[in-house]
Design a protein around this motif. Structure first.
Motif, PDB file in Angstrom:
ATOM      1  N   GLN A   1      84.649 -32.305 -69.075  1.00  0.00           N
ATOM      2  CA  GLN A   1      84.303 -30.900 -68.897  1.00  0.00           C
ATOM      3  C   GLN A   1      83.836 -30.672 -67.465  1.00  0.00           C
ATOM      4  N   VAL A   2      84.323 -29.588 -66.866  1.00  0.00           N
ATOM      5  CA  VAL A   2      83.958 -29.256 -65.503  1.00  0.00           C
ATOM      6  C   VAL A   2      82.649 -28.470 -65.510  1.00  0.00           C
ATOM      7  N   GLN A   3      81.708 -28.883 -64.696  1.00  0.00           N
ATOM      8  CA  GLN A   3      80.441 -28.169 -64.558  1.00  0.00           C
ATOM      9  C   GLN A   3      80.119 -28.036 -63.079  1.00  0.00           C
ATOM     10  N   LEU A   4      80.302 -26.850 -62.552  1.00  0.00           N
ATOM     11  CA  LEU A   4      79.995 -26.588 -61.154  1.00  0.00           C
ATOM     12  C   LEU A   4      78.535 -26.174 -61.036  1.00  0.00           C
ATOM     13  N   VAL A   5      77.838 -26.829 -60.130  1.00  0.00           N
ATOM     14  CA  VAL A   5      76.417 -26.564 -59.954  1.00  0.00           C
ATOM     15  C   VAL A   5      76.143 -26.236 -58.492  1.00  0.00           C
ATOM     16  N   GLU A   6      75.595 -25.043 -58.261  1.00  0.00           N
ATOM     17  CA  GLU A   6      75.266 -24.611 -56.906  1.00  0.00           C
ATOM     18  C   GLU A   6      73.824 -24.962 -56.562  1.00  0.00           C
ATOM     19  N   SER A   7      73.582 -25.129 -55.281  1.00  0.00           N
ATOM     20  CA  SER A   7      72.220 -25.351 -54.787  1.00  0.00           C
ATOM     21  C   SER A   7      72.119 -24.810 -53.370  1.00  0.00           C
ATOM     22  N   GLY A   8      70.887 -24.583 -52.923  1.00  0.00           N
ATOM     23  CA  GLY A   8      70.668 -24.189 -51.545  1.00  0.00           C
ATOM     24  C   GLY A   8      70.286 -22.741 -51.321  1.00  0.00           C
ATOM     25  N   GLY A   9      70.273 -21.943 -52.376  1.00  0.00           N
ATOM     26  CA  GLY A   9      69.873 -20.554 -52.200  1.00  0.00           C
ATOM     27  C   GLY A   9      68.388 -20.417 -51.932  1.00  0.00           C
ATOM     28  N   GLY A  10      67.981 -19.208 -51.588  1.00  0.00           N
ATOM     29  CA  GLY A  10      66.570 -18.964 -51.342  1.00  0.00           C
ATOM     30  C   GLY A  10      66.348 -17.721 -50.520  1.00  0.00           C
ATOM     31  N   LEU A  11      65.137 -17.598 -50.013  1.00  0.00           N
ATOM     32  CA  LEU A  11      64.733 -16.456 -49.199  1.00  0.00           C
ATOM     33  C   LEU A  11      64.785 -16.846 -47.726  1.00  0.00           C
ATOM     34  N   VAL A  12      65.413 -16.006 -46.934  1.00  0.00           N
ATOM     35  CA  VAL A  12      65.512 -16.270 -45.502  1.00  0.00           C
ATOM     36  C   VAL A  12      65.378 -14.954 -44.748  1.00  0.00           C
ATOM     37  N   GLN A  13      64.851 -15.023 -43.547  1.00  0.00           N
ATOM     38  CA  GLN A  13      64.717 -13.827 -42.730  1.00  0.00           C
ATOM     39  C   GLN A  13      66.051 -13.462 -42.087  1.00  0.00           C
ATOM     40  N   SER A  17      69.470 -18.955 -41.280  1.00  0.00           N
ATOM     41  CA  SER A  17      70.596 -19.710 -41.813  1.00  0.00           C
ATOM     42  C   SER A  17      70.243 -20.330 -43.155  1.00  0.00           C
ATOM     43  N   LEU A  18      71.274 -20.513 -43.957  1.00  0.00           N
ATOM     44  CA  LEU A  18      71.164 -21.250 -45.209  1.00  0.00           C
ATOM     45  C   LEU A  18      72.442 -22.032 -45.403  1.00  0.00           C
ATOM     46  N   ARG A  19      72.327 -23.116 -46.165  1.00  0.00           N
ATOM     47  CA  ARG A  19      73.500 -23.924 -46.485  1.00  0.00           C
ATOM     48  C   ARG A  19      73.589 -24.047 -48.000  1.00  0.00           C
ATOM     49  N   LEU A  20      74.681 -23.540 -48.552  1.00  0.00           N
ATOM     50  CA  LEU A  20      74.909 -23.634 -49.986  1.00  0.00           C
ATOM     51  C   LEU A  20      75.840 -24.804 -50.283  1.00  0.00           C
ATOM     52  N   SER A  21      75.541 -25.495 -51.353  1.00  0.00           N
ATOM     53  CA  SER A  21      76.381 -26.601 -51.774  1.00  0.00           C
ATOM     54  C   SER A  21      76.771 -26.420 -53.236  1.00  0.00           C
ATOM     55  N   CYS A  22      77.925 -26.933 -53.563  1.00  0.00           N
ATOM     56  CA  CYS A  22      78.406 -26.875 -54.946  1.00  0.00           C
ATOM     57  C   CYS A  22      79.060 -28.215 -55.276  1.00  0.00           C
ATOM     58  N   ALA A  23      78.669 -28.759 -56.389  1.00  0.00           N
ATOM     59  CA  ALA A  23      79.240 -30.027 -56.830  1.00  0.00           C
ATOM     60  C   ALA A  23      79.622 -29.938 -58.302  1.00  0.00           C
ATOM     61  N   ASN A  24      80.603 -30.698 -58.669  1.00  0.00           N
ATOM     62  CA  ASN A  24      81.027 -30.777 -60.064  1.00  0.00           C
ATOM     63  C   ASN A  24      80.262 -31.920 -60.724  1.00  0.00           C
ATOM     64  N   SER A  25      79.387 -31.555 -61.637  1.00  0.00           N
ATOM     65  CA  SER A  25      78.594 -32.594 -62.302  1.00  0.00           C
ATOM     66  C   SER A  25      79.274 -33.112 -63.560  1.00  0.00           C
ATOM     67  N   GLY A  26      80.445 -32.578 -63.842  1.00  0.00           N
ATOM     68  CA  GLY A  26      81.171 -32.998 -65.032  1.00  0.00           C
ATOM     69  C   GLY A  26      82.335 -33.903 -64.691  1.00  0.00           C
ATOM     70  N   THR A  27      83.381 -33.778 -65.453  1.00  0.00           N
ATOM     71  CA  THR A  27      84.556 -34.620 -65.267  1.00  0.00           C
ATOM     72  C   THR A  27      85.331 -34.199 -64.022  1.00  0.00           C
ATOM     73  N   PHE A  28      85.695 -35.188 -63.217  1.00  0.00           N
ATOM     74  CA  PHE A  28      86.486 -34.874 -62.018  1.00  0.00           C
ATOM     75  C   PHE A  28      87.815 -34.260 -62.431  1.00  0.00           C
TER      76      PHE A  28
END
Length: 117
Positions: A1-13, A17-28
């Motif tokens: 099963q594919v599970q895409l998980v984002e990270s890196g969001g937040g509050l910025v002025q 700058s911000l850097r968002l990342s996304c990884a598949n935590s499930g089956t490739f």
């Protein structure tokens, strides 16, 4: 099963700058394109940027020159480097991946980016 998980969001002025990342935590899975979309309050979800496995990129006009998308095809990951952020960039950002053999698309649950002073 594919599970895409984002990270890196937040509050910025503004201007930050911000850097968002996304990884598949499930089956490739074999994909042909990954990308980022966003949805601001009261608005429809819109394309931010996409990148193919051949490293062809597509950006929304509103983010060209400020955002950079990159990917690691072997790991089902995609990253969005966001610079010179503006208040109008405030939105929930969603990771997207399209499966190569049938075009089925997968979505993450989203990460909130807030640009405010």
């Amino acid at each position: 099963q594919v599970q895409l998980v984002e990270s890196g969001g937040g509050l910025v002025q503004p201007g930050g700058s911000l850097r968002l990342s996304c990884a598949n935590s499930g089956t490739f899975f074999s994909h042909d394109r990954m990308g980022w979309y966003r949805q601001a309050p009261g608005k429809q979800r819109e394309l931010v940027a996409t990148i193919t496995t051949g490293y062809n990129t597509n950006y929304a006009d509103s983010v060209k020159g400020r955002f950079t998308i990159s990917t690691d095809n072997a790991k089902n990951t995609v990253t969005l480097q966001m610079n010179s952020l503006k208040p109008e960039d405030t939105a929930v950002y969603y990771c997207n991946a399209r499966r190569h053999w049938d075009g089925m698309e997968f979505w993450g649950k989203g990460t909130l980016v807030t640009v405010s002073s």
